[in-house]
Design a protein around this motif. Structure first.
Motif, PDB file in Angstrom:
ATOM      1  N   TYR A 185     110.381  -1.666  24.752  1.00 23.47           N
ATOM      2  CA  TYR A 185     111.362  -0.726  24.488  1.00 23.47           C
ATOM      3  C   TYR A 185     111.473   0.809  25.043  1.00 23.47           C
ATOM      4  N   LEU A 219     112.227  -5.810  17.747  1.00 22.17           N
ATOM      5  CA  LEU A 219     111.690  -5.470  18.521  1.00 22.17           C
ATOM      6  C   LEU A 219     112.041  -6.840  19.345  1.00 22.17           C
ATOM      7  N   GLY A 220     111.758  -8.213  18.552  1.00 25.63           N
ATOM      8  CA  GLY A 220     111.177  -9.164  18.877  1.00 25.63           C
ATOM      9  C   GLY A 220     110.583 -10.317  18.128  1.00 25.63           C
ATOM     10  N   ARG A 234     119.972  -1.975  21.311  1.00 27.35           N
ATOM     11  CA  ARG A 234     120.444  -3.049  21.453  1.00 27.35           C
ATOM     12  C   ARG A 234     121.421  -3.096  22.911  1.00 27.35           C
ATOM     13  N   GLN A 248     118.123  -4.513  24.476  1.00 27.11           N
ATOM     14  CA  GLN A 248     117.719  -6.056  24.955  1.00 27.11           C
ATOM     15  C   GLN A 248     118.802  -6.311  25.793  1.00 27.11           C
ATOM     16  N   GLN A 249     120.042  -6.131  26.218  1.00 34.22           N
ATOM     17  CA  GLN A 249     119.971  -6.216  27.694  1.00 34.22           C
ATOM     18  C   GLN A 249     119.393  -5.988  28.844  1.00 34.22           C
ATOM     19  N   ARG A 291     114.152  -7.591  28.499  1.00 37.23           N
ATOM     20  CA  ARG A 291     113.853  -9.081  28.426  1.00 37.23           C
ATOM     21  C   ARG A 291     112.966  -9.935  28.782  1.00 37.23           C
ATOM     22  N   VAL A 348     109.280  -8.933  27.097  1.00 34.96           N
ATOM     23  CA  VAL A 348     109.510 -10.013  25.025  1.00 34.96           C
ATOM     24  C   VAL A 348     109.090 -10.993  25.348  1.00 34.96           C
ATOM     25  N   ILE A 384     114.590 -12.270  21.405  1.00 40.06           N
ATOM     26  CA  ILE A 384     115.443 -10.912  21.227  1.00 40.06           C
ATOM     27  C   ILE A 384     115.309 -11.962  20.187  1.00 40.06           C
ATOM     28  N   ALA A 392     119.146 -10.061  18.145  1.00 44.83           N
ATOM     29  CA  ALA A 392     120.213  -9.262  18.141  1.00 44.83           C
ATOM     30  C   ALA A 392     120.584  -8.927  17.060  1.00 44.83           C
TER      31      ALA A 392
END
Length: 322
Positions: free
Chosen positions: A51, A122-123, A271, A274-275, A280, A283, A290, A292
């Motif tokens: 991240y 984060l996960g 956030r 995460q896209q 992705r 993770v 993920i 969110a």
């Protein structure tokens, strides 16, 4: 003389603006420190670095991951809780320091509810019970063996989710089991692969490489059903032991006094990360999914989860001095 005078005036006018711009650039370049309570190569460290690269680009400042190992994350938590509340130092935490340890001792050097506020996940992952090859082929065989003979099991530290889940299993199934804490999952898993440790409950992503190599044997996962990464392995509930549906997670926390605007700035960067397709994939490769959730939703989730860990702590009698 006139031209020289005009050049000097331009310099005199431009200088304050130049200094202001340089000061802003320097402030923006000040690193954001993500403090991780476990060694390099562990899942929290991997997720923080994954991240970190993305949020650094979004925030326009370097992100430095700092490994401050000790007490299963307690040392790192204490340092961040007592540090600056300006968003420059954040805590990458899992279940232990935030949801579990407060139920295991009255002497934590920080209060997870009073001293921290959530920023973003984060996960989230399920865990898997693994054993050394030759000990058992399934959960029933493992329980039968551990009722008959003493076993030892590893964890990522006293008071961690891996410790408490195994202690809960031992109490519920009546196992003869001795806890052996390690500084992180990789060390404990390698001891299992070498046959010097009998078992442990670990995050699926941590155990997956050794499972695929046949060096440790997966027996059950902690989800409500089978996990996509281990479709052949039943959940504890499917194997006849209910009550072990508890995820493990890693998330970012800020000192409680950190201003709302600062928290939201980092939360928005998380956030956005995460896209990011690279994030992705990373993770997923780590065995996590993920989540969110915004900080308010995280607060509700952690409160509910903490209550469940408290029940397990009381049922097992585990204390951090164990």
């Amino acid at each position: 003389m006139a031209p020289t005078h005009r050049i000097s005036r331009r310099l005199a006018i431009a200088l304050p603006f130049g200094l202001a711009f340089a000061a802003r650039a320097q402030a923006q370049a000040a690193p954001l420190r993500l403090v991780v309570g476990f060694p390099a190569g562990t899942t929290p460290d991997t997720l923080a670095r994954l991240y970190g690269a993305s949020i650094a680009a979004t925030l326009g400042q370097p992100v430095v991951v700092e490994n401050r190992v000790g007490g299963g994350g307690i040392l790192a938590a204490e340092g961040v809780a007592r540090g600056p509340a300006d968003g420059s130092v954040l805590f990458v935490a899992g279940n232990g320091p935030i949801s579990i340890n407060k139920h295991l001792t009255d002497r934590l050097p920080f209060d997870p509810d009073r001293d921290f506020r959530p920023v973003g996940f984060l996960g989230v992952s399920m865990q898997v019970l693994v054993a050394r090859p030759g000990l058992a082929a399934d959960l029933a065989g493992f329980i039968a063996h551990a009722k008959r003979e003493d076993i030892n099991y590893g964890s990522v530290g006293a008071g961690s989710a891996s410790h408490l889940l195994m202690a809960g299993l031992s109490a519920q199934a009546g196992l003869k089991a001795q806890h052996v804490p390690y500084r992180g999952a990789p060390q404990a898993l390698l001891e299992i692969a070498a046959g010097r440790l009998d078992a442990m409950v670990a995050a699926i992503g941590s155990a997956l490489p050794l499972i695929r190599e046949g060096k440790v044997v997966p027996l059950a996962v902690t989800g409500p059903g089978r996990d996509p990464l281990l479709p052949e392995v039943p959940s504890f509930e499917q194997a006849g032991l209910p009550g072990f549906v508890l995820p493990v997670w890693n998330a970012v926390f800020a000192p409680r006094a950190t201003p709302d605007a600062v928290v939201e700035r980092v939360a928005a960067a998380l956030r956005q990360a995460q896209q990011d397709e690279a994030v992705r994939r990373g993770v997923t490769a780590a065995g996590f999914s993920i989540e969110a959730r915004d900080p308010a939703a995280m607060t509700r989730f952690i409160a509910a989860e903490s209550a469940r860990w408290g029940e397990i702590a009381r049922a097992t009698g585990v204390r951090l001095t164990d």
